[in-house]
Design a protein around this motif. Structure first.
Motif, PDB file in Angstrom:
ATOM      1  N   THR A  55       7.270  10.115 -37.989  1.00 40.51           N
ATOM      2  CA  THR A  55       6.671   9.040 -38.774  1.00 40.51           C
ATOM      3  C   THR A  55       7.114   7.713 -38.170  1.00 40.51           C
ATOM      4  OG1 THR A  55       8.531   8.832 -40.300  1.00 40.51           O
ATOM      5  CG2 THR A  55       6.830  10.479 -40.840  1.00 40.51           C
ATOM      6  N   PRO A  56       6.384   6.629 -38.424  1.00 38.45           N
ATOM      7  CA  PRO A  56       6.851   5.327 -37.926  1.00 38.45           C
ATOM      8  C   PRO A  56       8.263   4.989 -38.382  1.00 38.45           C
ATOM      9  CG  PRO A  56       4.568   5.154 -38.617  1.00 38.45           C
ATOM     10  CD  PRO A  56       5.038   6.527 -39.015  1.00 38.45           C
ATOM     11  N   ALA A  57       8.614   5.371 -39.632  1.00 39.69           N
ATOM     12  CA  ALA A  57       9.968   5.094 -40.125  1.00 39.69           C
ATOM     13  C   ALA A  57      11.005   5.887 -39.335  1.00 39.69           C
ATOM     14  CB  ALA A  57      10.064   5.428 -41.613  1.00 39.69           C
ATOM     15  N   GLU A  58      10.704   7.158 -39.033  1.00 41.72           N
ATOM     16  CA  GLU A  58      11.640   7.972 -38.242  1.00 41.72           C
ATOM     17  C   GLU A  58      11.792   7.409 -36.837  1.00 41.72           C
ATOM     18  OE1 GLU A  58      10.793  12.330 -40.358  1.00 41.72           O
ATOM     19  OE2 GLU A  58       9.640  11.699 -38.586  1.00 41.72           O
ATOM     20  N   LEU A  59      10.683   6.943 -36.256  1.00 37.95           N
ATOM     21  CA  LEU A  59      10.756   6.372 -34.911  1.00 37.95           C
ATOM     22  C   LEU A  59      11.576   5.085 -34.913  1.00 37.95           C
ATOM     23  CD1 LEU A  59       9.902   6.555 -31.969  1.00 37.95           C
ATOM     24  CD2 LEU A  59       7.792   5.332 -32.576  1.00 37.95           C
ATOM     25  N   VAL A  98       8.329  -1.945 -33.584  1.00 35.38           N
ATOM     26  CA  VAL A  98       7.848  -0.559 -33.543  1.00 35.38           C
ATOM     27  C   VAL A  98       6.706  -0.413 -34.536  1.00 35.38           C
ATOM     28  CG1 VAL A  98       8.465   1.874 -33.786  1.00 35.38           C
ATOM     29  CG2 VAL A  98      10.163   0.229 -32.924  1.00 35.38           C
ATOM     30  N   ALA A  99       5.553   0.057 -34.054  1.00 36.83           N
ATOM     31  CA  ALA A  99       4.362   0.146 -34.902  1.00 36.83           C
ATOM     32  C   ALA A  99       3.684   1.494 -34.721  1.00 36.83           C
ATOM     33  CB  ALA A  99       3.375  -0.970 -34.563  1.00 36.83           C
ATOM     34  N   GLY A 100       3.104   2.009 -35.806  1.00 36.07           N
ATOM     35  CA  GLY A 100       2.285   3.208 -35.759  1.00 36.07           C
ATOM     36  C   GLY A 100       0.822   2.845 -35.870  1.00 36.07           C
ATOM     37  N   HIS A 101      -0.060   3.681 -35.296  1.00 36.65           N
ATOM     38  CA  HIS A 101      -1.495   3.415 -35.307  1.00 36.65           C
ATOM     39  C   HIS A 101      -2.239   4.647 -35.797  1.00 36.65           C
ATOM     40  CE1 HIS A 101      -1.289  -0.376 -32.893  1.00 36.65           C
ATOM     41  NE2 HIS A 101      -0.144   0.177 -32.503  1.00 36.65           N
ATOM     42  N   GLN A 128       7.707  -4.103 -27.279  1.00 36.74           N
ATOM     43  CA  GLN A 128       7.142  -3.375 -28.409  1.00 36.74           C
ATOM     44  C   GLN A 128       7.096  -1.883 -28.078  1.00 36.74           C
ATOM     45  OE1 GLN A 128       3.200  -4.971 -28.892  1.00 36.74           O
ATOM     46  NE2 GLN A 128       3.891  -6.882 -29.845  1.00 36.74           N
ATOM     47  N   LEU A 129       7.094  -1.054 -29.131  1.00 37.28           N
ATOM     48  CA  LEU A 129       6.894   0.383 -28.982  1.00 37.28           C
ATOM     49  C   LEU A 129       5.826   0.812 -29.975  1.00 37.28           C
ATOM     50  CD1 LEU A 129       7.798   3.052 -27.624  1.00 37.28           C
ATOM     51  CD2 LEU A 129       9.400   3.341 -29.538  1.00 37.28           C
ATOM     52  N   HIS A 130       4.787   1.487 -29.479  1.00 34.22           N
ATOM     53  CA  HIS A 130       3.667   1.888 -30.322  1.00 34.22           C
ATOM     54  C   HIS A 130       3.567   3.420 -30.363  1.00 34.22           C
ATOM     55  CE1 HIS A 130       1.912  -2.188 -30.672  1.00 34.22           C
ATOM     56  NE2 HIS A 130       2.501  -2.347 -29.495  1.00 34.22           N
ATOM     57  N   GLY A 137      -1.096  16.193 -29.670  1.00 31.99           N
ATOM     58  CA  GLY A 137       0.170  15.646 -30.147  1.00 31.99           C
ATOM     59  C   GLY A 137       0.088  14.151 -30.360  1.00 31.99           C
ATOM     60  N   PHE A 138       0.903  13.410 -29.614  1.00 31.82           N
ATOM     61  CA  PHE A 138       0.949  11.956 -29.775  1.00 31.82           C
ATOM     62  C   PHE A 138       1.433  11.323 -28.484  1.00 31.82           C
ATOM     63  CE2 PHE A 138       5.102  13.594 -30.824  1.00 31.82           C
ATOM     64  CZ  PHE A 138       6.006  12.667 -30.331  1.00 31.82           C
TER      65      PHE A 138
END
Length: 426
Positions: A55-59, A98-101, A128-130, A137-138
């Motif tokens: 998850t973005p929070a875990e990352l 750090v952002a999730g999309h 930044q990390l996306h 997967g991802f």
């Protein structure tokens, strides 16, 4: 000639850490490209994973735990009439970096191109990390202003996020080693490397603000077979990549006339770290120009490139250039401005060709396996085309970055380079 120097010295006390320090020459060179409005200097590293994504929070938690030791990630660039400076700031907030999309995996190339075209800074440290969806997967897309981090630094940070068998890299002291003064031979080698070795090609010209990216995966077994194409000995993976890029440019009709000098010349970044300890973040490379033969068949091109890269002692030439530039005073001058314009011109080099390997083996991020890696370098003024090849484990990824006006080349060249590698195997 690309400048180079050690990273800025940061004192251990809290008060000193807030003081601005002059950028090393290479950082300043790259920073001014963007601060002057010439071009976006965002560099990217794209990593694919098979398995469930965090998850973005875990990352963000993982980034905080693994990267907090790197003081360089707290730096913010500030331009000034005298000389650009780095300002060390307080600890960064992962929520800002750090952002999730939530997008379709089919949109990966489009989103990567959009993010690569976005200039970073100066509101916060320029990285930044996306977290992006990808087939099976991802993907993680690490972006940074090139003035802050070079390609080796991006790979180092990625590896620090991942799990065994590789240990989390620990940074050296931010002071780094004092640069050696250039010898007379160093100066002669560096001066010789300034002479023109290229000429304008059909794709050279103004670079627009948008980006296009495309890539092709090559099994390392196929790359290894291509390396064995020379009867006189095994070629390097870098030589195979450069020879294949030369053949692809010819097939695409981008080499112009085939006779006469100068010709097609690749600008090849060479890491100049001493390799005696953990990797220091920052910019620690210099560039060596390698002629790309436009004529002959695939194996003759490989023999020419492999012979040049072995004879030229790329590491020695890069280190000579690095020592010379590191010894220059940190001030602007008319000569430096002229040299900079020349180094950005197609008379100095035809295109950037960069290759590297993760040297990491099989790694994971939680239950997901790290499978492949692509480098997305920034373009430089007058050069709307750049090519890279990154190796990880069993896969090499050939990536082409162009501006929007040359997006047809981004779509076509990765496949042509793959065909050239196949021709060497045959």
């Amino acid at each position: 000639m690309r400048p180079h120097a050690q990273p800025p010295a940061l004192a251990a006390t809290g008060a000193a850490r807030q003081s601005a320090v002059d950028m090393p020459p290479l950082d300043a060179w790259l920073f001014r490209h963007q601060s002057s409005g010439a071009i976006c200097m965002t560099a990217g590293l794209l990593a694919w994973f098979e398995g469930p994504p965090p998850t973005p929070a875990e990352l963000r938690d993982r980034v905080r735990q693994r990267w907090a030791v790197h003081e360089r990630l707290c730096l913010t660039g500030v331009d000034s009439p005298a000389w650009p400076q780095w300002t060390p700031g307080p600890a960064w907030d992962p929520a800002h970096h750090v952002a999730g999309h939530d997008t379709s995996p089919a949109a990966l190339k489009t989103l990567a191109a959009q993010l690569l075209a976005h200039p970073l800074g100066p509101a916060r440290p320029p990285w930044q990390l996306h977290l992006l969806p990808a087939d099976g997967g991802f993907a993680l897309f690490l972006l940074a202003h090139h003035a802050l981090l070079d390609g080796v630094s991006l790979v180092t940070l990625l590896r620090a996020l991942l799990d065994a068998p590789a240990a989390v890299p620990r940074p050296r002291s931010a002071d780094g080693a004092a640069p050696l003064l250039p010898s007379r031979l160093d100066r002669l080698r560096a001066v010789a490397d300034v002479l023109p070795r290229a000429r304008p090609l059909p794709f050279h010209g103004p670079v627009d603000a948008r980006r296009a990216v495309s890539w092709s995966r090559v099994p390392v077994s196929e790359l290894s077979a291509a390396r064995d194409a020379l009867g006189s000995g095994r070629a390097s993976a870098n030589a195979v990549f450069l020879a294949a890029a030369a053949g692809a440019l010819r097939t695409a009709g981008l080499t112009g006339r085939l006779s006469g000098l100068p010709g097609v010349c690749a600008m090849v970044p060479v890491d100049v770290r001493d390799g005696s300890g953990p990797v220091v973040l920052g910019n620690h490379y210099a560039t060596v120009r390698v002629p790309l033969p436009a004529g002959g068949d695939a194996r003759r091109r490989l023999a020419a490139v492999d012979g040049f890269t072995r004879r030229a002692a790329l590491k020695q030439r890069a280190q000579a250039q690095a020592r010379l530039v590191a010894s220059r005073p940190r001030r602007h001058g008319r000569f430096d401005a002229l040299l900079g314009r020349y180094a950005d011109s197609p008379y100095f080099s035809s295109l950037l060709c960069t290759s590297a390997a993760s040297y990491a083996g099989r790694l994971t991020l939680g239950p997901a396996r790290f499978t492949a890696l692509a480098g997305l370098p920034p373009l430089s003024p007058g050069h709307p085309l750049a090519v890279s090849m990154l190796l990880h484990d069993e896969t090499a990824v050939v990536t082409v970055v162009t501006d929007h006006g040359h997006r047809h080349l981004a779509a076509r060249l990765p496949g042509l380079i793959r065909e050239e590698i196949d021709a060497l195997r045959g």
